[in-house]
Design a protein around this motif. Structure first.
Motif, mmCIF file in Angstrom:
data_model
loop_
_atom_site.group_PDB
_atom_site.id
_atom_site.type_symbol
_atom_site.label_atom_id
_atom_site.label_comp_id
_atom_site.label_asym_id
_atom_site.label_seq_id
_atom_site.Cartn_x
_atom_site.Cartn_y
_atom_site.Cartn_z
ATOM 1 N N MET A 1 0.848 -1.258 -0.008
ATOM 2 C CA MET A 1 0.117 -0.017 0.004
ATOM 3 C C MET A 1 0.928 1.322 -0.023
ATOM 4 S SD MET A 1 -2.740 1.015 2.808
ATOM 5 C CE MET A 1 -3.967 1.966 2.354
ATOM 6 N N PRO A 2 0.757 2.061 -0.925
ATOM 7 C CA PRO A 2 1.562 3.340 -1.057
ATOM 8 C C PRO A 2 1.147 4.275 0.186
ATOM 9 C CG PRO A 2 0.017 3.177 -3.034
ATOM 10 C CD PRO A 2 -0.251 1.968 -2.042
ATOM 11 N N VAL A 3 2.031 5.098 0.612
ATOM 12 C CA VAL A 3 1.874 6.174 1.748
ATOM 13 C C VAL A 3 1.214 7.133 1.063
ATOM 14 C CG1 VAL A 3 3.557 7.684 3.104
ATOM 15 C CG2 VAL A 3 4.060 5.329 2.673
ATOM 16 N N ALA A 4 0.615 7.760 2.018
ATOM 17 C CA ALA A 4 -0.421 9.051 1.562
ATOM 18 C C ALA A 4 -0.882 9.494 2.968
ATOM 19 C CB ALA A 4 -1.757 8.420 0.888
ATOM 20 N N VAL A 5 -1.201 10.862 2.793
ATOM 21 C CA VAL A 5 -1.799 11.512 4.004
ATOM 22 C C VAL A 5 -3.070 10.803 4.442
ATOM 23 C CG1 VAL A 5 -2.923 13.538 4.826
ATOM 24 C CG2 VAL A 5 -1.229 13.766 3.277
ATOM 25 N N GLY A 6 -2.732 10.471 5.954
ATOM 26 C CA GLY A 6 -3.824 9.684 6.356
ATOM 27 C C GLY A 6 -3.477 8.112 6.742
ATOM 28 N N SER A 7 -2.461 7.791 6.082
ATOM 29 C CA SER A 7 -2.118 6.373 6.238
ATOM 30 C C SER A 7 -1.478 6.070 7.559
ATOM 31 C CB SER A 7 -0.767 6.002 5.190
ATOM 32 O OG SER A 7 -0.996 6.202 3.935
ATOM 33 N N ARG A 8 -1.671 4.788 8.284
ATOM 34 C CA ARG A 8 -1.287 4.568 9.626
ATOM 35 C C ARG A 8 -0.074 3.358 9.302
ATOM 36 N NH1 ARG A 8 -4.848 6.332 13.500
ATOM 37 N NH2 ARG A 8 -6.722 7.085 12.624
ATOM 38 N N ILE A 9 0.822 3.752 9.989
ATOM 39 C CA ILE A 9 2.049 2.854 10.266
ATOM 40 C C ILE A 9 2.360 2.402 11.689
ATOM 41 C CG2 ILE A 9 4.366 3.000 9.569
ATOM 42 C CD1 ILE A 9 3.997 5.045 7.745
ATOM 43 N N ALA A 10 2.289 1.137 11.869
ATOM 44 C CA ALA A 10 2.797 0.512 13.167
ATOM 45 C C ALA A 10 3.931 0.646 13.345
ATOM 46 C CB ALA A 10 2.285 -0.857 13.350
ATOM 47 N N PHE A 11 4.505 1.178 14.400
ATOM 48 C CA PHE A 11 6.284 1.149 14.705
ATOM 49 C C PHE A 11 6.289 0.500 15.997
ATOM 50 C CE2 PHE A 11 9.355 3.873 16.443
ATOM 51 C CZ PHE A 11 10.518 3.572 15.564
ATOM 52 N N THR A 12 7.261 -0.139 16.090
ATOM 53 C CA THR A 12 7.932 -0.638 17.481
ATOM 54 C C THR A 12 9.468 -0.276 17.622
ATOM 55 O OG1 THR A 12 8.391 -2.608 16.588
ATOM 56 C CG2 THR A 12 6.207 -2.565 17.669
ATOM 57 N N ALA A 13 9.864 -0.063 18.836
ATOM 58 C CA ALA A 13 11.163 0.606 19.165
ATOM 59 C C ALA A 13 11.469 -0.049 20.453
ATOM 60 C CB ALA A 13 11.125 1.995 19.078
ATOM 61 N N TYR A 22 3.945 2.179 18.862
ATOM 62 C CA TYR A 22 3.058 3.286 18.325
ATOM 63 C C TYR A 22 2.102 3.040 17.259
ATOM 64 C CZ TYR A 22 6.234 6.268 21.387
ATOM 65 O OH TYR A 22 7.047 6.826 22.453
ATOM 66 N N THR A 23 1.432 3.821 16.793
ATOM 67 C CA THR A 23 0.948 3.937 15.560
ATOM 68 C C THR A 23 0.911 5.203 15.145
ATOM 69 O OG1 THR A 23 -0.642 2.271 16.105
ATOM 70 C CG2 THR A 23 -1.023 3.549 13.888
ATOM 71 N N TYR A 24 1.646 5.605 13.964
ATOM 72 C CA TYR A 24 1.851 6.894 13.550
ATOM 73 C C TYR A 24 0.814 7.232 12.475
ATOM 74 C CZ TYR A 24 6.499 8.036 15.447
ATOM 75 O OH TYR A 24 7.644 8.122 16.036
ATOM 76 N N GLU A 25 0.350 8.189 12.111
ATOM 77 C CA GLU A 25 -0.434 8.672 11.163
ATOM 78 C C GLU A 25 0.338 9.815 10.235
ATOM 79 O OE1 GLU A 25 -4.782 10.811 10.043
ATOM 80 O OE2 GLU A 25 -4.422 10.047 11.865
ATOM 81 N N VAL A 26 0.350 9.644 8.883
ATOM 82 C CA VAL A 26 0.945 10.443 7.950
ATOM 83 C C VAL A 26 0.131 11.811 7.981
ATOM 84 C CG1 VAL A 26 1.775 10.839 5.586
ATOM 85 C CG2 VAL A 26 2.086 8.726 6.561
ATOM 86 N N THR A 27 0.743 12.808 8.239
ATOM 87 C CA THR A 27 -0.008 14.063 8.260
ATOM 88 C C THR A 27 0.486 14.955 6.801
ATOM 89 O OG1 THR A 27 1.557 15.148 9.859
ATOM 90 C CG2 THR A 27 -0.420 14.239 10.577
ATOM 91 N N ALA A 28 1.595 14.758 6.396
ATOM 92 C CA ALA A 28 2.041 15.664 5.320
ATOM 93 C C ALA A 28 2.866 14.474 4.685
ATOM 94 C CB ALA A 28 2.797 16.944 5.726
ATOM 95 N N TYR A 29 2.965 14.608 2.913
ATOM 96 C CA TYR A 29 3.727 13.659 2.352
ATOM 97 C C TYR A 29 4.036 14.274 0.914
ATOM 98 C CZ TYR A 29 5.434 9.676 -0.245
ATOM 99 O OH TYR A 29 5.936 8.934 -0.643
ATOM 100 N N GLU A 30 4.957 14.696 0.784
ATOM 101 C CA GLU A 30 5.567 15.080 -0.679
ATOM 102 C C GLU A 30 6.708 14.125 -1.265
ATOM 103 O OE1 GLU A 30 6.421 19.516 -0.455
ATOM 104 O OE2 GLU A 30 5.590 19.584 1.520
#
Length: 106
Positions: A1-13, A22-30
């Motif tokens: 699935m391509p990245v776009a504004v509104g995409s949600r990305i699961a992240f562990t660290a 965490y779950t990040y949400e893309v708020t800006a993408y150029e």
């Protein structure tokens, strides 16, 4: 699935010996220029910004800049100064590892 504004990305660290999810949400993408993600969950909500720009004599290299901003909550707010140092150290290690991987594959 391509990245776009509104995409949600699961992240562990792993940070200070703890596993963080965490779950990040893309708020800006150029594409090829800028990516901004934010989360409000977890012990310290964060906004992460990646930027890319050409550099070098012929613009044949890429400079990536990574910026994290956040405001710790609860116990994390008491340890904020120490956490900032630990985060910078962890980020530097992650970026060095990424650089090594990218350079090995070129």
């Amino acid at each position: 699935m391509p990245v776009a504004v509104g995409s949600r990305i699961a992240f562990t660290a792993r940070f200070l010996g703890r596993r963080l999810a965490y779950t990040y949400e893309v708020t800006a993408y150029e594409p090829g220029r800028r990516l901004v993600m934010q989360t409000s969950s977890g012990p310290f909500p964060m906004e992460t910004t990646y930027t890319w720009e050409p550099y070098g004599e012929h613009g044949d290299h890429t400079r990536m800049t990574l910026r994290n901003r956040g405001e710790p909550r609860g116990f994390a707010s008491l340890a904020a100064p120490a956490m900032a140092v630990a985060m910078r150290r962890a980020q530097s290690k992650d970026l060095a590892r990424l650089k090594a991987l990218l350079e090995r594959n070129t």
